[in-house]
Design a protein around this motif. Structure first.
Motif, PDB file in Angstrom:
ATOM      1  N   LEU A   1     -40.587   8.493  -4.917  1.00  0.00           N
ATOM      2  CA  LEU A   1     -40.642   9.091  -3.587  1.00  0.00           C
ATOM      3  C   LEU A   1     -41.521  10.342  -3.633  1.00  0.00           C
ATOM      4  CD1 LEU A   1     -39.305   8.676  -0.765  1.00  0.00           C
ATOM      5  CD2 LEU A   1     -37.701  10.463  -1.418  1.00  0.00           C
ATOM      6  N   PRO A   2     -42.519  10.453  -2.757  1.00  0.00           N
ATOM      7  CA  PRO A   2     -43.401  11.633  -2.794  1.00  0.00           C
ATOM      8  C   PRO A   2     -42.752  12.891  -2.240  1.00  0.00           C
ATOM      9  CG  PRO A   2     -44.024  10.182  -0.979  1.00  0.00           C
ATOM     10  CD  PRO A   2     -42.956   9.459  -1.761  1.00  0.00           C
TER      11      PRO A   2
ATOM     12  N   GLN B   1     -33.962   7.268  -4.245  1.00  0.00           N
ATOM     13  CA  GLN B   1     -34.235   8.696  -4.386  1.00  0.00           C
ATOM     14  C   GLN B   1     -34.018   9.433  -3.069  1.00  0.00           C
ATOM     15  OE1 GLN B   1     -38.228   8.658  -6.003  1.00  0.00           O
ATOM     16  NE2 GLN B   1     -37.494   8.827  -8.099  1.00  0.00           N
ATOM     17  N   ALA B   2     -34.394   8.825  -1.961  1.00  0.00           N
ATOM     18  CA  ALA B   2     -34.137   9.449  -0.661  1.00  0.00           C
ATOM     19  C   ALA B   2     -32.643   9.569  -0.406  1.00  0.00           C
ATOM     20  CB  ALA B   2     -34.806   8.636   0.449  1.00  0.00           C
ATOM     21  N   GLY B   3     -31.897   8.523  -0.757  1.00  0.00           N
ATOM     22  CA  GLY B   3     -30.442   8.587  -0.607  1.00  0.00           C
ATOM     23  C   GLY B   3     -29.817   9.655  -1.476  1.00  0.00           C
ATOM     24  N   ASN B   4     -30.298   9.807  -2.701  1.00  0.00           N
ATOM     25  CA  ASN B   4     -29.775  10.840  -3.596  1.00  0.00           C
ATOM     26  C   ASN B   4     -30.033  12.238  -3.045  1.00  0.00           C
ATOM     27  OD1 ASN B   4     -28.881   8.907  -5.404  1.00  0.00           O
ATOM     28  ND2 ASN B   4     -30.705   8.996  -6.675  1.00  0.00           N
ATOM     29  N   GLN B   5     -31.210  12.442  -2.456  1.00  0.00           N
ATOM     30  CA  GLN B   5     -31.510  13.766  -1.897  1.00  0.00           C
ATOM     31  C   GLN B   5     -30.663  14.052  -0.654  1.00  0.00           C
ATOM     32  OE1 GLN B   5     -35.610  15.184  -1.779  1.00  0.00           O
ATOM     33  NE2 GLN B   5     -36.261  13.405  -2.963  1.00  0.00           N
TER      34      GLN B   5
ATOM     35  N   GLN C   1     -36.678  14.487   7.516  1.00  0.00           N
ATOM     36  CA  GLN C   1     -37.713  14.038   6.572  1.00  0.00           C
ATOM     37  C   GLN C   1     -37.160  12.993   5.604  1.00  0.00           C
ATOM     38  OE1 GLN C   1     -39.259  17.531   4.663  1.00  0.00           O
ATOM     39  NE2 GLN C   1     -40.219  18.328   6.518  1.00  0.00           N
ATOM     40  N   LEU C   2     -35.942  13.226   5.110  1.00  0.00           N
ATOM     41  CA  LEU C   2     -35.374  12.306   4.126  1.00  0.00           C
ATOM     42  C   LEU C   2     -35.015  10.963   4.755  1.00  0.00           C
ATOM     43  CD1 LEU C   2     -33.111  14.779   2.122  1.00  0.00           C
ATOM     44  CD2 LEU C   2     -35.194  13.663   1.322  1.00  0.00           C
ATOM     45  N   VAL C   3     -34.475  10.982   5.961  1.00  0.00           N
ATOM     46  CA  VAL C   3     -34.157   9.720   6.638  1.00  0.00           C
ATOM     47  C   VAL C   3     -35.439   8.939   6.923  1.00  0.00           C
ATOM     48  CG1 VAL C   3     -33.243   8.723   8.761  1.00  0.00           C
ATOM     49  CG2 VAL C   3     -31.995  10.553   7.617  1.00  0.00           C
ATOM     50  N   SER C   4     -36.486   9.629   7.354  1.00  0.00           N
ATOM     51  CA  SER C   4     -37.763   8.963   7.599  1.00  0.00           C
ATOM     52  C   SER C   4     -38.337   8.387   6.311  1.00  0.00           C
ATOM     53  CB  SER C   4     -38.752   9.956   8.227  1.00  0.00           C
ATOM     54  OG  SER C   4     -40.027   9.359   8.403  1.00  0.00           O
ATOM     55  N   ALA C   5     -38.240   9.147   5.218  1.00  0.00           N
ATOM     56  CA  ALA C   5     -38.747   8.658   3.930  1.00  0.00           C
ATOM     57  C   ALA C   5     -37.956   7.450   3.458  1.00  0.00           C
ATOM     58  CB  ALA C   5     -38.684   9.778   2.890  1.00  0.00           C
ATOM     59  N   SER C   6     -36.647   7.452   3.708  1.00  0.00           N
ATOM     60  CA  SER C   6     -35.824   6.312   3.310  1.00  0.00           C
ATOM     61  C   SER C   6     -36.174   5.070   4.107  1.00  0.00           C
ATOM     62  CB  SER C   6     -34.342   6.663   3.488  1.00  0.00           C
ATOM     63  OG  SER C   6     -33.521   5.555   3.172  1.00  0.00           O
ATOM     64  N   GLN C   7     -36.383   5.228   5.415  1.00  0.00           N
ATOM     65  CA  GLN C   7     -36.722   4.080   6.256  1.00  0.00           C
ATOM     66  C   GLN C   7     -38.113   3.538   5.959  1.00  0.00           C
ATOM     67  OE1 GLN C   7     -36.132   5.672  10.188  1.00  0.00           O
ATOM     68  NE2 GLN C   7     -33.938   5.236  10.202  1.00  0.00           N
ATOM     69  N   ASN C   8     -39.028   4.400   5.547  1.00  0.00           N
ATOM     70  CA  ASN C   8     -40.401   3.982   5.270  1.00  0.00           C
ATOM     71  C   ASN C   8     -40.657   3.734   3.789  1.00  0.00           C
ATOM     72  OD1 ASN C   8     -41.050   4.291   8.014  1.00  0.00           O
ATOM     73  ND2 ASN C   8     -41.520   6.461   7.750  1.00  0.00           N
ATOM     74  N   SER C   9     -39.615   3.680   2.990  1.00  0.00           N
ATOM     75  CA  SER C   9     -39.787   3.482   1.551  1.00  0.00           C
ATOM     76  C   SER C   9     -40.356   2.095   1.273  1.00  0.00           C
ATOM     77  CB  SER C   9     -38.448   3.653   0.828  1.00  0.00           C
ATOM     78  OG  SER C   9     -37.493   2.725   1.318  1.00  0.00           O
ATOM     79  N   THR C  10     -41.215   2.004   0.268  1.00  0.00           N
ATOM     80  CA  THR C  10     -41.849   0.731  -0.093  1.00  0.00           C
ATOM     81  C   THR C  10     -41.094  -0.018  -1.179  1.00  0.00           C
ATOM     82  OG1 THR C  10     -43.255   1.854  -1.721  1.00  0.00           O
ATOM     83  CG2 THR C  10     -44.113   1.634   0.516  1.00  0.00           C
ATOM     84  N   GLY C  11     -40.139   0.600  -1.804  1.00  0.00           N
ATOM     85  CA  GLY C  11     -39.412  -0.055  -2.885  1.00  0.00           C
ATOM     86  C   GLY C  11     -38.009   0.498  -3.035  1.00  0.00           C
TER      87      GLY C  11
END
Length: 254
Positions: free
Chosen positions: A82-83, A188-192, A172-182
């Motif tokens: 996750l970036p 990692q988004a869930g952990n954060q 930001q984290l919810v958006s990153a989780s929804q747009n995750s590619t793998g």
């Protein structure tokens, strides 16, 4: 090699195999000249069947390699990290809250400090103390209560001040989780997100501790003040009661 280029190359291989099969068929035909040649039809058919089976095997191998390439692509996506990272911000906020707790006035969040100062100002009130000592202890207890309420208000302000940054980080984290590619990025988004919730729970715990500290200091002050008032009454009771006497005024004729 990308999946698209791999499939294009596979098509080229298939085309080459078809051309080869056609050349094999042409090569098996009898030469075009006036001489009569013996044509073995069974051998010709057998050669075509062998070439067809070889072509099918090559096609199966190409399909298998394409599936393996797609599997590798999927594995690469699942292993992508996750970036986005909010860890440093969370750690900074926790450090600020911890530093604010460490600035507790008069009576710190320490068992040894509580025992020592509580014994000096709250539980040692007795009638044998002088009025000046009782007054000094009462003033100390009042300062402790005021400081406790001030500390609680500061911590409440800190917790409320964290709400905007927490909201931004959560978005930001919810958006990153929804747009995750793998799978790794989603984990990692869930952990954060869980780390953010843990930090928020620590804020609530700190606020409850500060509020409880202020409330207990005030209750202890009230109880000690009652003991101090009793001690002052004992001091006053030691003196004889006032008895009025007749007073003669010179020149009054009495």
């Amino acid at each position: 090699m990308t999946e698209k280029s791999f499939r294009i190359r596979a098509k080229h291989v298939r085309f080459g195999c078809v051309v080869t099969l056609g050349l094999v068929s042409l090569a098996s035909l009898p030469p075009a000249h006036a001489q009569w040649a013996v044509y073995d039809g069974a051998n010709h058919v057998q050669s075509i069947l062998i070439a067809a089976r070889e072509l099918q095997q090559i096609d199966n191998q190409i399909t298998s390699l394409a599936n393996q390439a797609q599997m590798l692509v999927n594995q690469g996506r699942n292993l992508a990290t996750l970036p986005l990272s909010t860890l440093s911000t969370l750690q900074s906020t926790v450090s600020q809250t911890t530093a604010l707790l460490a600035q507790a006035q008069n009576i710190a969040y320490s068992v040894q400090s509580v025992e020592q100062q509580y014994q000096q100002s709250y539980s040692s009130v007795s009638s044998g103390m002088s009025d000046s000592t009782l007054f000094s202890q009462a003033q100390t207890r009042w300062q402790n209560s005021v400081g406790g309420f001030e500390d609680a208000l500061k911590l409440q302000a800190r917790v409320v001040g964290n709400i905007p940054s927490d909201s931004s980080a959560m978005t930001q984290l919810v958006s990153a989780s929804q747009n995750s590619t793998g799978a790794l990025q989603a984990a990692q988004a869930g952990n954060q997100l869980m780390a953010l919730q843990s930090r928020q729970l620590s804020d609530i715990q700190a606020e409850l501790a500060a509020n409880g500290r202020a409330a207990e200091l005030e209750r202890a002050r009230q109880a000690a003040n009652e003991a101090g008032a009793e001690a002052q009454y004992q001091h006053f009771a030691q003196y004889d009661a006032y008895v009025p006497e007749a007073v003669s005024v010179p020149g009054s004729g009495d």
